[in-house]
Write an enzyme that holds these catalytic residues in place. Sequence first.
Site, short mmCIF file in Angstrom:
data_model
loop_
_atom_site.label_atom_id
_atom_site.label_comp_id
_atom_site.label_asym_id
_atom_site.label_seq_id
_atom_site.Cartn_x
_atom_site.Cartn_y
_atom_site.Cartn_z
NE ARG A 170 77.06 -51.25 -36.15
CZ ARG A 170 78.19 -50.87 -35.39
NH1 ARG A 170 78.64 -49.72 -35.94
NH2 ARG A 170 78.74 -51.46 -34.51
CB SER A 187 86.98 -37.31 -45.31
OG SER A 187 87.33 -37.83 -44.10
CG ASN A 236 84.44 -31.54 -45.27
OD1 ASN A 236 83.36 -30.98 -45.13
ND2 ASN A 236 85.49 -31.50 -44.22
CG ASP A 286 78.35 -42.35 -35.63
OD1 ASP A 286 78.23 -41.86 -34.60
OD2 ASP A 286 78.68 -43.50 -35.69
CB CYS A 326 80.75 -40.08 -30.00
SG CYS A 326 81.89 -39.19 -31.00
#
Length: 337
Positions: free
Chosen positions: A152, A191, A219, A237, A277
């Site tokens: 960030r 979402s 979405n 991300d 991730c």
Amino acid sequence: MLGAGVLAADRRFFGDRIAEAVALREAVLPPETTGYRLLNAEGDGVPGWTVDRFGDVLVSQVTAAGLEAVRGEAYAALAAALPGAAIVQSNDVPARRAEGLPVVANEVGEADEILAGDPPAEARFAESGLLFMAEIVGGQKTGFYCDQRENRRRAERFAAGRTVLDLFSHTGAFALYALRGGAGRVVCIESSSRLIELGRGHVTLNGFPAERIEWVKANVFEDLRRREERYGLVICDPPPLVRKRPDLAAAARAYKDLNRLALARIEPGGFLMTFSCSGAVDAKLFRQIFFAAAVEAGVRVDLLEPLAAAPDHPVAITHPQGEYLKGWLARVRGPVL
């Protein structure tokens, strides 16, 4: 009697590990940061145990049966190391199910156990001078994603004067850094209506003008397919798109499609920060997926910097599985000539 070289998992053992972890955080955390990963399982020598700190609230996850059996000693050491802190154990996590551990804490179906103090439903904390609220009760993971803090901060450096697209924006942490970095406008795609409302609260909490950020409930895949605007910085991300290796092929296609769509929304000379991730997708595979996405998008891409979790998420050299978060900072030069 324990043999030579064997350590007992007692209060002293956990106290030593916690003291080492605290010393590391004091060395690596940026100023004005009161929310961070205090214990990172194997990376801090306590396999199966993660603890995130949000001010005076500690949110713990225990995902190993052996540790669950001696957790009284572990929590006694934690309480002694941080006196006065509230401690919550969050149980509703897939790893506990896989280990055969209970995910419900009491007879009314609650998953969170309050082990010390009187924690609030949301805990206010600072990260690099920005203010956030962690969802202590019912939040995702431990209530906030501390692992992306340094990424960030990178986004903040690249946001000045740019229009930013934040995909899977959650509660807007990347967006806040972009605003502080001087982004002219940030568009957040998320979402969940609940997470969007929490994100709006973060904007207000930090005093940013609401008109500089646009929230879109959608979405991400569907939104990108119909979106036409281009951006100077795109942040991608997503949550884990694969958790098990049998699903890896389908997930690889999803990551490729996602990055192809994201690359098409970047203006020439713009930047992309893209992540995975998913532990089943290693760094080598993710780079291959990203290469395929760039080919299909028909754009020239430069890889500028590999991205990983913040240093309060140490990885033991003997436990490469701890490198679950991987990504790239990339520049899009323009279409292939």
